[in-house]
Enzyme design. Structure first.
Site, PDB file in Angstrom:
ATOM      1  CG  PHE A 114     -15.519   9.108  13.357  1.00 10.10           C
ATOM      2  CD1 PHE A 114     -16.844   9.190  12.970  1.00 10.10           C
ATOM      3  CD2 PHE A 114     -15.034  10.077  14.244  1.00 10.10           C
ATOM      4  CE1 PHE A 114     -17.674  10.194  13.468  1.00 10.10           C
ATOM      5  CE2 PHE A 114     -15.843  11.081  14.741  1.00 10.10           C
ATOM      6  CZ  PHE A 114     -17.177  11.140  14.359  1.00 10.10           C
ATOM      7  CD  GLU A 122      -2.848   7.722  10.915  1.00 13.14           C
ATOM      8  OE1 GLU A 122      -2.469   7.019  11.867  1.00 13.14           O
ATOM      9  OE2 GLU A 122      -4.032   8.062  10.745  1.00 13.14           O
ATOM     10  CD  GLN A 156      -4.389  41.136 -13.684  1.00 16.34           C
ATOM     11  OE1 GLN A 156      -5.172  41.740 -12.950  1.00 16.34           O
ATOM     12  NE2 GLN A 156      -3.290  41.692 -14.142  1.00 16.34           N
ATOM     13  CD  GLN A 178     -15.888  31.376  -6.045  1.00 21.09           C
ATOM     14  OE1 GLN A 178     -16.281  30.506  -5.258  1.00 21.09           O
ATOM     15  NE2 GLN A 178     -16.618  32.417  -6.376  1.00 21.09           N
TER      16      GLN A 178
HETATM   17  C1  LIG Z   1     -13.509  10.019   7.426  1.00 20.55           C
HETATM   18  C2  LIG Z   1     -12.811   9.718   8.719  1.00 20.55           C
HETATM   19  C3  LIG Z   1     -12.051   8.558   8.849  1.00 20.55           C
HETATM   20  C4  LIG Z   1     -11.440   8.255  10.072  1.00 20.55           C
HETATM   21  N1  LIG Z   1     -10.769   7.066  10.206  1.00 20.55           N
HETATM   22  C5  LIG Z   1     -10.337   6.700  11.440  1.00 20.55           C
HETATM   23  C6  LIG Z   1      -9.781   5.398  11.658  1.00 20.55           C
HETATM   24  O1  LIG Z   1      -9.624   4.599  10.727  1.00 20.55           O
HETATM   25  N2  LIG Z   1      -9.421   5.051  12.914  1.00 20.55           N
HETATM   26  C7  LIG Z   1      -9.563   5.905  13.977  1.00 20.55           C
HETATM   27  O2  LIG Z   1      -9.228   5.529  15.072  1.00 20.55           O
HETATM   28  N3  LIG Z   1     -10.079   7.143  13.798  1.00 20.55           N
HETATM   29  C8  LIG Z   1     -10.477   7.552  12.565  1.00 20.55           C
HETATM   30  N4  LIG Z   1     -11.026   8.800  12.390  1.00 20.55           N
HETATM   31  C9  LIG Z   1     -11.188   9.662  13.528  1.00 20.55           C
HETATM   32  C10 LIG Z   1     -10.280  10.870  13.548  1.00 20.55           C
HETATM   33  O3  LIG Z   1      -8.950  10.489  13.765  1.00 20.55           O
HETATM   34  C11 LIG Z   1     -10.829  11.828  14.604  1.00 20.55           C
HETATM   35  O4  LIG Z   1     -12.061  12.332  14.104  1.00 20.55           O
HETATM   36  C12 LIG Z   1      -9.890  12.959  14.946  1.00 20.55           C
HETATM   37  O5  LIG Z   1      -8.738  12.483  15.599  1.00 20.55           O
HETATM   38  C13 LIG Z   1     -10.558  14.033  15.824  1.00 20.55           C
HETATM   39  O6  LIG Z   1     -11.196  13.459  16.923  1.00 20.55           O
HETATM   40  P1  LIG Z   1     -12.737  13.858  17.248  1.00 20.55           P
HETATM   41  O7  LIG Z   1     -13.515  13.641  15.999  1.00 20.55           O
HETATM   42  O8  LIG Z   1     -13.140  13.113  18.454  1.00 20.55           O
HETATM   43  O9  LIG Z   1     -12.698  15.395  17.528  1.00 20.55           O
HETATM   44  P2  LIG Z   1     -12.408  16.098  18.960  1.00 20.55           P
HETATM   45  O10 LIG Z   1     -11.199  15.517  19.554  1.00 20.55           O
HETATM   46  O11 LIG Z   1     -13.662  16.087  19.754  1.00 20.55           O
HETATM   47  O12 LIG Z   1     -12.099  17.587  18.496  1.00 20.55           O
HETATM   48  C14 LIG Z   1     -13.119  18.578  18.273  1.00 20.55           C
HETATM   49  C15 LIG Z   1     -12.412  19.906  18.030  1.00 20.55           C
HETATM   50  O13 LIG Z   1     -11.658  20.262  19.199  1.00 20.55           O
HETATM   51  C16 LIG Z   1     -10.324  20.506  18.851  1.00 20.55           C
HETATM   52  N5  LIG Z   1      -9.411  20.097  19.907  1.00 20.55           N
HETATM   53  C17 LIG Z   1      -9.336  18.900  20.536  1.00 20.55           C
HETATM   54  N6  LIG Z   1      -8.318  18.885  21.391  1.00 20.55           N
HETATM   55  C18 LIG Z   1      -7.719  20.090  21.317  1.00 20.55           C
HETATM   56  C19 LIG Z   1      -6.604  20.707  21.961  1.00 20.55           C
HETATM   57  N7  LIG Z   1      -5.848  20.042  22.848  1.00 20.55           N
HETATM   58  N8  LIG Z   1      -6.293  21.985  21.631  1.00 20.55           N
HETATM   59  C20 LIG Z   1      -7.010  22.671  20.714  1.00 20.55           C
HETATM   60  N9  LIG Z   1      -8.084  22.144  20.084  1.00 20.55           N
HETATM   61  C21 LIG Z   1      -8.429  20.880  20.365  1.00 20.55           C
HETATM   62  C22 LIG Z   1     -10.087  19.676  17.611  1.00 20.55           C
HETATM   63  O14 LIG Z   1      -8.977  20.153  16.869  1.00 20.55           O
HETATM   64  C23 LIG Z   1     -11.395  19.853  16.872  1.00 20.55           C
HETATM   65  O15 LIG Z   1     -11.383  21.064  16.168  1.00 20.55           O
HETATM   66  C24 LIG Z   1     -11.581   9.152  11.158  1.00 20.55           C
HETATM   67  C25 LIG Z   1     -12.302  10.338  10.994  1.00 20.55           C
HETATM   68  C26 LIG Z   1     -12.909  10.639   9.799  1.00 20.55           C
HETATM   69  C27 LIG Z   1     -13.685  11.924   9.678  1.00 20.55           C
END
Ligand SMILES: Cc1cc2nc3c(=O)[nH]c(=O)nc-3n(C[C@H](O)[C@H](O)[C@H](O)COP(=O)(O)OP(=O)(O)OC[C@H]3O[C@@H](n4cnc5c(N)ncnc54)[C@H](O)[C@@H]3O)c2cc1C
Length: 381
Positions: free
Chosen positions: A157, A243, A280, A337
């Site tokens: 990502f 950020e 409305q 919507q």
């Molecule tokens: C379009 C896009 C661009 C991005 N660009 C970058 C980039 O340039 N560099 C980079 O490093 N990353 C990037 N990311 C990554 C992004 O920062 C991560 O997707 C994000 O931090 C979530 O991590 P994950 O996808 O592993 O989800 P996970 O950590 O697996 O989370 C899955 C779910 O579990 C929940 N969860 C996790 N931990 C907890 C907790 N402690 N308590 C409650 N709920 C929790 C989360 O909120 C989420 O709903 C990008 C992502 C996208 C979609």
């Protein structure tokens, strides 16, 4: 909207040229970039020539040493036009500050002037297939070997992943030390063993390249360490407030843009012998959105002003990120919507904004992670 008081004449002059740049050099090419899955290198160089990149880089490293507000203005102008493709803000407001704050003199001289000019495109790679929110558990390693680090691992990502010439890589220099083993290391795009995987197919942000990155015995000199070994996690956390504020700036502007597009559309579109805006339900929805837009703008402007003074704390930045992206999402859903079927058509900006901004509640720290940060502070002894 209420009169904004955080920008001075210089910022407004900058806004006028930023708006012209976005209208002339970004918007006309955006549909093609969405098909290509990435923007052109040319637009990066043009943004550099126009003075729109890395505005806060000090003069001795090729910048103009402006405050955060110049970058905020550029982010607002891109959001206003719904042009989500060029990830300028990540390069300028997220990666450049890592170099400014933690870079050695040599690193700053080598990279910052080229980042200002747009010759070098930068990315930051934290997320891995097995660790996103849980950053302390990343598995990519940079193990010392003589004068080098040898890097192995995988990222996912990563914005600017296909185009990046320079990657700020979060990795473990001491895999046994948990979060205290995380360091930031600079990896040049042409290092042997560094390869880019797929340009990932996303629901939105289609003109932005988002990629997997692979590191297979990549050797970089130890002089590529950014900051202090083992302090990478702390360094990341210190910069995350900016950020998150940038995401809030973009979201507050996207709320205003959605309101403008939807007001225009509902005044023009007719049903049952009257305009959609005459119902409305429409008028009340628009009024609700307007109220949200005004409140969000006031709060985010206050956060910008505090940040310029060096007073924005991590918890307030988390609140700004969480609320702006959650409210934006509610607003976009209402606006789609009100557009009816046309709201679901890609050619309409409201559709693209809706698809783009689903990601805003996830990237840069999820809403749930923001709640963790806010509640931990609230409940501390
Ligand atoms: C379009 C896009 C661009 C991005 N660009 C970058 C980039 O340039 N560099 C980079 O490093 N990353 C990037 N990311 C990554 C992004 O920062 C991560 O997707 C994000 O931090 C979530 O991590 P994950 O996808 O592993 O989800 P996970 O950590 O697996 O989370 C899955 C779910 O579990 C929940 N969860 C996790 N931990 C907890 C907790 N402690 N308590 C409650 N709920 C929790 C989360 O909120 C989420 O709903 C990008 C992502 C996208 C979609």
């Amino acid at each position: 909207m209420m009169k904004r008081e955080i920008y001075n004449e210089e910022h407004e002059l900058f806004r006028a040229s930023a708006r012209r740049f976005v209208e002339e050099r970004v918007a006309p090419f955006h549909a093609q970039w969405e098909k290509d899955g990435q923007v052109s290198r040319e637009v990066w160089r043009e943004a550099g020539e126009g003075g729109f990149l890395c505005c806060s880089v000090p003069e001795e490293y090729g910048g103009v040493g402006g405050d955060f507000r110049f970058g905020a203005v550029f982010t607002e102008e891109l959001a206003r036009m719904g042009t989500s493709g060029p990830s300028f803000h990540l390069h300028s407001e997220i990666v450049a500050p890592y170099l400014i704050h933690y870079g050695t003199e040599e690193q700053k001289r080598k990279w910052l002037p080229k980042m200002v000019s747009g010759e070098v495109i930068a990315a930051v790679a934290m997320t891995e297939p097995g660790a996103g929110s849980d950053l302390q558990n990343i598995r990519t390693t940079a193990i010392a070997d003589g004068d080098d680090y040898v890097i192995n691992g995988q990222k996912v990502f990563i914005s600017n992943g296909q185009l990046a010439d320079l990657v700020v890589l979060a990795c473990k220099t001491d895999p046994s030390a948990g979060g205290k083993g995380v360091s930031l290391v600079l990896v040049e795009g042409d290092r042997e063993g560094f390869t880019r995987g797929r340009n990932l197919e996303k629901a939105g942000y289609k003109a932005q390249d988002t990629s997997e990155l692979f590191f297979n015995d990549v050797r970089v000199p130890k002089s590529n360490l950014l900051g202090v070994e083992g302090r990478g996690f702390k360094q990341l956390m210190q910069q995350l407030a900016q950020e998150r504020l940038v995401i809030a700036v973009r979201s507050a502007t996207s709320i205003e843009a959605a309101l403008e597009w939807t007001t225009t559309y509902t005044k023009e579109r007719k049903a049952f012998g009257q305009s959609i805006a005459d119902f409305q339900n429409t008028r009340f929805k628009l009024a609700e959105i307007k109220a949200k837009a005004v409140m969000m703008r006031a709060f985010v402007d206050r956060c910008i002003a505090d940040h310029v003074k060096g007073e924005l704390d991590a918890v307030t930045a988390a609140i700004a990120k969480m609320e702006s992206t959650e409210i934006l999402w509610q607003v976009l859903d209402s606006c789609v919507q009100l557009h009816g079927g046309y709201g679901y058509m890609w050619e309409y900006p409201i559709c693209r904004a809706w698809a783009d901004n689903r990601m805003s509640r996830i990237a840069g720290g999820t809403t749930e992670v923001m709640k963790e940060i806010i509640s931990r502070d609230l409940l501390k002894d």
